[in-house]
Write a protein that holds these residues in place. Structure first.
Motif, short mmCIF file in Angstrom:
data_model
loop_
_atom_site.label_atom_id
_atom_site.label_comp_id
_atom_site.label_asym_id
_atom_site.label_seq_id
_atom_site.Cartn_x
_atom_site.Cartn_y
_atom_site.Cartn_z
N TYR A 200 -5.01 3.08 2.34
CA TYR A 200 -5.40 4.35 2.62
C TYR A 200 -5.60 4.65 4.11
CZ TYR A 200 -5.77 4.66 -2.34
OH TYR A 200 -5.74 4.51 -3.79
N PHE A 201 -6.61 3.90 4.44
CA PHE A 201 -6.69 4.00 6.02
C PHE A 201 -5.66 4.00 7.06
CE2 PHE A 201 -7.40 1.54 9.96
CZ PHE A 201 -8.06 2.52 10.90
N LEU A 202 -4.86 2.89 6.53
CA LEU A 202 -3.58 2.88 7.54
C LEU A 202 -2.82 4.15 7.31
CD1 LEU A 202 -2.97 -1.13 6.93
CD2 LEU A 202 -3.72 0.27 9.01
N GLY A 203 -2.48 4.60 6.35
CA GLY A 203 -1.65 5.71 5.94
C GLY A 203 -2.15 7.03 6.73
N GLY A 204 -3.54 7.21 6.73
CA GLY A 204 -4.09 8.11 7.56
C GLY A 204 -3.95 7.83 8.98
N LEU A 205 -3.95 6.86 9.48
CA LEU A 205 -3.94 6.36 10.95
C LEU A 205 -2.38 6.73 11.19
CD1 LEU A 205 -4.99 4.95 13.45
CD2 LEU A 205 -4.04 2.95 12.59
N ARG A 206 -1.35 6.50 10.53
CA ARG A 206 -0.10 6.93 10.88
C ARG A 206 0.01 8.25 10.99
NH1 ARG A 206 1.51 2.89 7.05
NH2 ARG A 206 2.13 4.41 5.62
N VAL A 257 10.37 10.99 22.07
CA VAL A 257 10.34 9.28 21.81
C VAL A 257 8.88 8.86 22.01
CG1 VAL A 257 11.11 7.45 23.34
CG2 VAL A 257 12.43 9.39 23.20
N THR A 258 8.07 9.31 22.51
CA THR A 258 6.46 8.84 22.55
C THR A 258 6.00 8.86 21.10
OG1 THR A 258 6.07 9.50 24.72
CG2 THR A 258 4.36 9.14 23.33
N GLY A 259 6.33 10.09 20.66
CA GLY A 259 5.77 10.26 19.08
C GLY A 259 6.47 9.22 18.09
N VAL A 260 7.85 8.91 18.05
CA VAL A 260 8.50 7.96 17.27
C VAL A 260 7.85 6.39 17.63
CG1 VAL A 260 10.75 6.89 17.03
CG2 VAL A 260 10.68 9.14 17.20
N VAL A 261 7.60 6.18 19.03
CA VAL A 261 7.21 5.04 19.34
C VAL A 261 5.95 4.70 18.73
CG1 VAL A 261 6.51 3.47 21.18
CG2 VAL A 261 8.71 4.42 21.30
N ILE A 262 4.83 5.96 18.96
CA ILE A 262 3.55 5.51 18.34
C ILE A 262 3.77 5.60 16.82
CG2 ILE A 262 1.36 6.87 17.67
CD1 ILE A 262 1.76 8.02 20.44
N PHE A 263 4.53 6.34 16.15
CA PHE A 263 4.58 6.11 14.74
C PHE A 263 5.26 4.63 14.17
CE2 PHE A 263 7.03 6.21 10.52
CZ PHE A 263 5.98 6.88 9.95
N ALA A 264 6.11 4.15 15.09
CA ALA A 264 6.73 3.12 14.86
C ALA A 264 5.86 1.86 14.97
CB ALA A 264 8.07 2.62 15.58
N GLY A 265 5.01 1.61 15.83
CA GLY A 265 3.94 1.03 16.29
C GLY A 265 2.89 0.89 15.28
#
Length: 286
Positions: A200-206, A257-265
């Protein structure tokens, strides 16, 4: 038909089914990467043709080639602005994680604390940051602190709500078992509730990762209208005032691109933490 022939036919059917499954998995694996690239190429082609066929001026809609060349030419300016935006985003995300998880643990340990403060967290979440940001920059002298506060307000609630939900979702039978064996509240939290709350935490983190970037950009817009700022949003405002539309598009591409990289990371971190035990990350044959 003999038993041997029946067995041979059954094995052949199984082999054919397995081949179809392998073929389908291979097609899915290839399509996962090639289809987005194909869509991007087609979009860029029609974007370029639209500009050329209609002879649209570059100060209204630049072509993709001009945007790319502007991105290369203005890279020193845009990269410095990107670092500022990224700094605010990551700092806000870190503070949101620390504050969100800490409050979630406090709420699960004290029902009175949750009833007292959770409604105010909801109020902060549903109030548009655009309405709050001007007040923040009036009362907060530091530009960095104001930007950080705005981005934190946006990113904080998903971590808090998801972690609280996860901590409260621990199996009640296991809770009773811990209680029977005399486990302390700290032991129950450490060995049962926190592992249960991790997905749940990791889902909220994304979610919070993208929202922290949005909050940072919105805060920079508000600060930029007052002549304060040096992030990507400020560069977009500056380019708009000068009708430098190619630079605006280049800055927008960097934000995306920054948003995509953050989400992918963050998704990769989630996969590493869950891939060996949680249903959402396990790979199954089928």
């Amino acid at each position: 038909m003999s038993i041997v022939e029946e067995n041979t036919s059954a094995v052949s059917d199984v082999d054919d089914e397995e081949l179809r499954r392998r073929r389908a998995r291979k097609i899915d694996k290839i399509g996962k990467w090639t289809l987005p690239v194909v869509v991007l190429v087609i979009t860029l082609f029609f974007w370029d043709r639209l500009v050329v066929w209609n002879e649209i001026p570059h100060y209204i809609l630049p072509g993709p080639g001009l945007v790319f060349s502007t991105l290369v030419a203005d890279w020193p300016i845009l990269f410095d602005a990107l670092l500022v935006t990224l700094q605010i985003t990551l700092m806000a995300l870190a503070v949101a994680v620390i504050g969100g998880v800490g409050l979630a643990v406090l709420f699960t340990q004290s029902r009175w604390m949750e009833m007292s403060f959770y409604p105010y967290a909801v109020i902060l979440q549903v109030t548009p940051i655009v309405a709050i940001a001007p007040l923040i920059f009036i009362y907060v002298d530091s530009r960095i602190a104001g930007l950080l506060l705005c981005a934190w307000l946006v990113a904080f609630f998903p971590v808090l709500s998801n972690t609280t939900l996860g901590l409260n979702s621990a199996d009640h039978n296991l809770r009773d078992l811990f209680r029977i064996y005399g486990a302390t509240r700290w032991q129950t939290l450490r060995f049962l509730q926190l592992p249960s709350a991790l997905p749940y935490f990791l889902g909220g983190l994304r979610i919070a990762g993208g929202l922290s970037l949005i909050g940072a950009v919105v805060a920079e817009y508000v600060a930029g209208t007052g002549g304060i700022g040096s992030g990507l949003a400020f560069r977009i405002l500056e380019a708009g005032y000068r009708l430098n539309i190619p630079r605006m598009f280049a800055a927008l591409i960097l934000i995306a691109v920054t948003g995509v990289v953050i989400f992918a990371g963050l998704s990769f971190i989630s996969h590493l933490l869950l891939r060996k035990w949680h249903e959402s990350a396990l790979k199954r044959e089928g």
